[in-house]
Design an enzyme around this catalytic site. Sequence first.
Site, short mmCIF file in Angstrom:
data_model
loop_
_atom_site.label_atom_id
_atom_site.label_comp_id
_atom_site.label_asym_id
_atom_site.label_seq_id
_atom_site.Cartn_x
_atom_site.Cartn_y
_atom_site.Cartn_z
N ASP A 143 -2.26 1.76 7.82
CA ASP A 143 -3.59 1.67 8.42
C ASP A 143 -4.61 2.25 7.45
O ASP A 143 -4.84 3.46 7.42
CB ASP A 143 -3.65 2.43 9.75
CG ASP A 143 -2.86 1.74 10.86
OD1 ASP A 143 -1.90 1.00 10.55
OD2 ASP A 143 -3.20 1.94 12.05
N LYS A 206 -8.77 -3.46 12.37
CA LYS A 206 -8.77 -2.35 13.32
C LYS A 206 -10.17 -1.77 13.39
O LYS A 206 -10.86 -1.68 12.38
CB LYS A 206 -7.74 -1.32 12.84
CG LYS A 206 -7.66 -0.03 13.63
CD LYS A 206 -6.49 0.83 13.10
CE LYS A 206 -6.55 2.24 13.65
NZ LYS A 206 -5.49 3.11 13.11
N LYS A 242 -6.51 -4.58 16.32
CA LYS A 242 -6.19 -3.26 16.87
C LYS A 242 -7.46 -2.48 17.17
O LYS A 242 -8.07 -1.92 16.27
CB LYS A 242 -5.31 -2.48 15.89
CG LYS A 242 -4.97 -1.06 16.39
CD LYS A 242 -4.01 -0.34 15.45
CE LYS A 242 -3.84 1.11 15.85
NZ LYS A 242 -3.00 1.88 14.91
#
Lengths: 306, 499
Positions: A143, A206, A242
Site C-alpha cells: 500500500d 485507495k 479500497k
Amino acid sequence: MTKRNNPITLPDFSKSTRVDKVGVEERVSRFQKRSIKGEAKLQGLKMALNMIDLTTLEGKDSPGKVRQMCFKAQHLHDVHPGLPTVAAVCVYPSMVGIAKKEVAGSGVKVASVSAAFPAGQAPIDVKIRDTRFAVDEGADEIDMVISRGKYLAGEYNFVFDEIATIKEASGNARLKVILETGELVTLDDVRRASDIAMYAGADFIKTSTGKIQPAATMQVTYTMLQAIRDFRLETGIKVGMKPAGGISSAKLALHNLVMVKEVLGNEWLTNDGFRFGASSLANDLLMQIMKVETGIYQSSDYFAID
Amino acid sequence: MAKKKNTSEFPKWNYAPAPESTSHIQLKDRYDLYIGGKWVKPLSKKYFKTINPANEKTLAQVAYANEKDVDKAVKAARKAYDEVWSKMEPSERAKYMYRIARLMQERAREFAVIESLDAGKVIRESRDVDVPLACNHFFYYAGWADKLEYAFPNRKVSPIGVAGQIIPWNFPLLMAAWKIAPALAAGNTVVLKPAETTPLTALKLAEVIHDAGLPDGVVNIVTGYGDTGAAIVNHPDVDKIAFTGSTNVGKIIQKAIAGTGKKATLELGGKSANIIMDDAPLDEAVEGIVNGIFFNQGHVCCAGSRLFVQEGVADKVIEKLKHRMDSLIVGDPLDKNTDIGAINSREQLGMIHKYIEIGRKEGATMYQSNCELPSSGYYCAPTLFTNVAQSSIIVQEEIFGPVLTIQTFRTTDEVIQKANNTPYGLAAGVWTDKGSRIFNVTTKLRAGVVWANTYNQFDPASPFGGYKESGFGREGGLHGLSAYVKQNEYGTVRSVENV
C-alpha cells in the site's frame, strides 16, 4: 465490459474527466436510499467482513499487538460458525515478518504500507528500499502513498513515474496506490490522480492513509469507482478499490457495497475487487450479523477488540 | 494456532424485495364526485374503474361525471366564489391553505403509496419528489395570499372567478397542487378534473381539503374522461381554463374557447434537448441524461428526450450511458429499490411500442437495457436510438416514454440551431464545465426552462411553461400566480367589478 485498447495508450491527464460535486452528492444519496434487507443484508455483512484489511498503523505497534490482530483476522467471532476471515492484515514494513508468520496458510494476505508512508516525503531510492524490504519480508500487497506535494504542484509525470517505479519494486506483490484524497481536496483531482495511478500500474487505488481527514467519503469513493469503470472500458483491465479511514459502521459498509455493485457490477464484489481499510468496522459488522441471526443486539463486550 | 481458510465464495449479491407497505392506506371501493363540500353520486349514474398498471388489478370505481354533473360543480364553485371565497380576508385564505399543506404532509406516506399504485410511478419518486413538492406548492402559494399587492406592485389585484382545471396522469397529485394552490391564493374557486387513469390522489386530496374545513364549493373535484373535460371547457360560467396535457387537446381547447373571453394557460407537450458539451462532467452528465429521460418512465412533458452529444465525447458518453442503463432496476413501483416503474396505461404502452417500431423502420440503431421485465403489468425497458436524423419521426414527435434519441454535433451554433428546430419549446439542458458557455447557449435556446449541469429540477418558486406548441402561460412562482389574478392600474376607469 469490453476490452478496447491494446496496447494501452496514455491519455493526457490534464484532460481527465471533470467531476461535478453537486451531481456526485445527488447520486451518492441514491445509494444511501437503497433498502438492504433480510438475506441480502446478511450476505452483504459477511461479504464486507471478507473484504476488510484489518489494520494497525501506529508508532506504538508491538509484535504482540500485531500477533493478536493476526489471530483475530482468522478468528473473527468463533462462537458463531460460518463466518469468513478478513481479506488481509495491513501493517508497517517492520511488522510484515511477524504478521506473515501468524497468518501463514490461512489465505489471509499481509499488506504493508510503503513509499515513506504516510506523508511520502522521501527520495525515490528510499521509497524503493522501503518497498523491497516489505516484499522481502513476505508482503503479499504493497500500500504505497503518492507524493501529494508533487501532485499538487502539477508534476503529474513525476507522480506517474514514481508509481511505475514502485510497481516494479513490488514484484509480484499486489500494488495499492493511496491517493490521500483529503489532501487532494477537489473531486476533479481525485479523478485525475486515480487515472494517473491506474495507468502507472496500480492494482488497487485507495483513498487514504487514515491519518488525514476527511478520508473515505462516499463522494470520493464514488468518483474513484467511476475512474475504475472507465479504465476497464478503455483498457479491459480490472483495478480494485479500497476506501480506507472513516468507515466504521456496517450501514456505511453496505452503502459502499451498493455503490460498487451499481457502478462496477457484481464482478467487483469480492476481496479481489474491493477492500475496506478499517480497524473498528469488523466489530460493528459482527454485531449486526449477530442481530440478524439471533434477533438480539449484543453488547460490545461480547466482541473481541483486537 | 488453528488456521482458518479465507472463504470468499459468495453467490451473486442481489437486493431482497423491499416493498413499501400498503396496510396504512385507506381506499374506498367507490368514489363519488366532490361537489359543494359533499360527496355526491354522479347524475350520469356511471362509474369507471381505475387500475394499478403494475398488475392490472382494479383499485377502485370512480364516478363518471357528465355535463350535468359538471354544471352542478361549476354552480357550486360560483356560489362559493360569490358568497365566501372572493370576499374572505386574504390572510384567512392563507390559513386554510397552510392547513391543507400540513394535512398533506401528515398523510404524505399514504399519498405516495396511492400515487404509486394508481400511476405506476416508483415509490422513491412519489415519496421524495411528487408528494413533498405538492405540499410545498400549497405552502408557497399560501404565503402569497395576503401579499398580492406586493406581488403585483401598483396594480389593483382581484381574482378571476371560477377556474376549470384539467390535469394529466403523469404527476397526478403534483399537477393538482400546481393548479389549485395559486388559484385559491388569489381568491378563485376551482373545478378540477384529474385524468381518467389516475384519479385517486386528487380524490384523497378532496378528503384532505374537506378535513381542513375549506368552505363548501371552493374546490370541486369531478372525475371522468375527455368528455367531462370538454364539459368544463365549454361551460359558459367558467372564467379560466388551466390545462396540462397533450398538444392536440390543447389545440382543441384553444379553438373551443376562442371568442368566449375565457382566459387560459396551456402546458402542453415537449421534445426537449439535452446538450452535452465535450468539457462536461461526463459521469454526472450521464446521470443527468438518465434522470432527464427515465424519470417517471419518461412520462414527463419536459423530458430530455433529444440528446445532443458533442462529437469528441459521443462514443464515450454512449458507452457510459448503456452501462448505466443496464444497472437500472425496472419492476414493482412499490419496491423501494425500483428505479423505473410501470407505464401508466395499456394505451400509453401501445403508443411507446408504436414509436419504437417507427424508429426501427426508420433504420435507427436501438439499444435496450438488459433488465428483466415483470411478466404482468405494463412495462417498457429503457431504450435509446442512435443513427437518427433531425428529420426522423422519433426525433420530432413526443413519445412520452423511456425512449431517448441521440444525435451528435460539432459546433455550438449547430447544436443551438438543431435544439431550436422543433415545434416545441418546453425545456432544455446544457452540460459544460465552462460558465461562459452556459450563458451563451442558455440564452439562445428557445425553451421555457433551461437547466445547466442538472435536469428535471423543480421548485414552487420557479416558473414553468413553454414556447411555441408547448403552450403558453407559466405555472409556479409569481408568474404562476399572475395567471389567476386580474390586474388593473389604479386610477383607470375600468373598475374591477365592471371587467
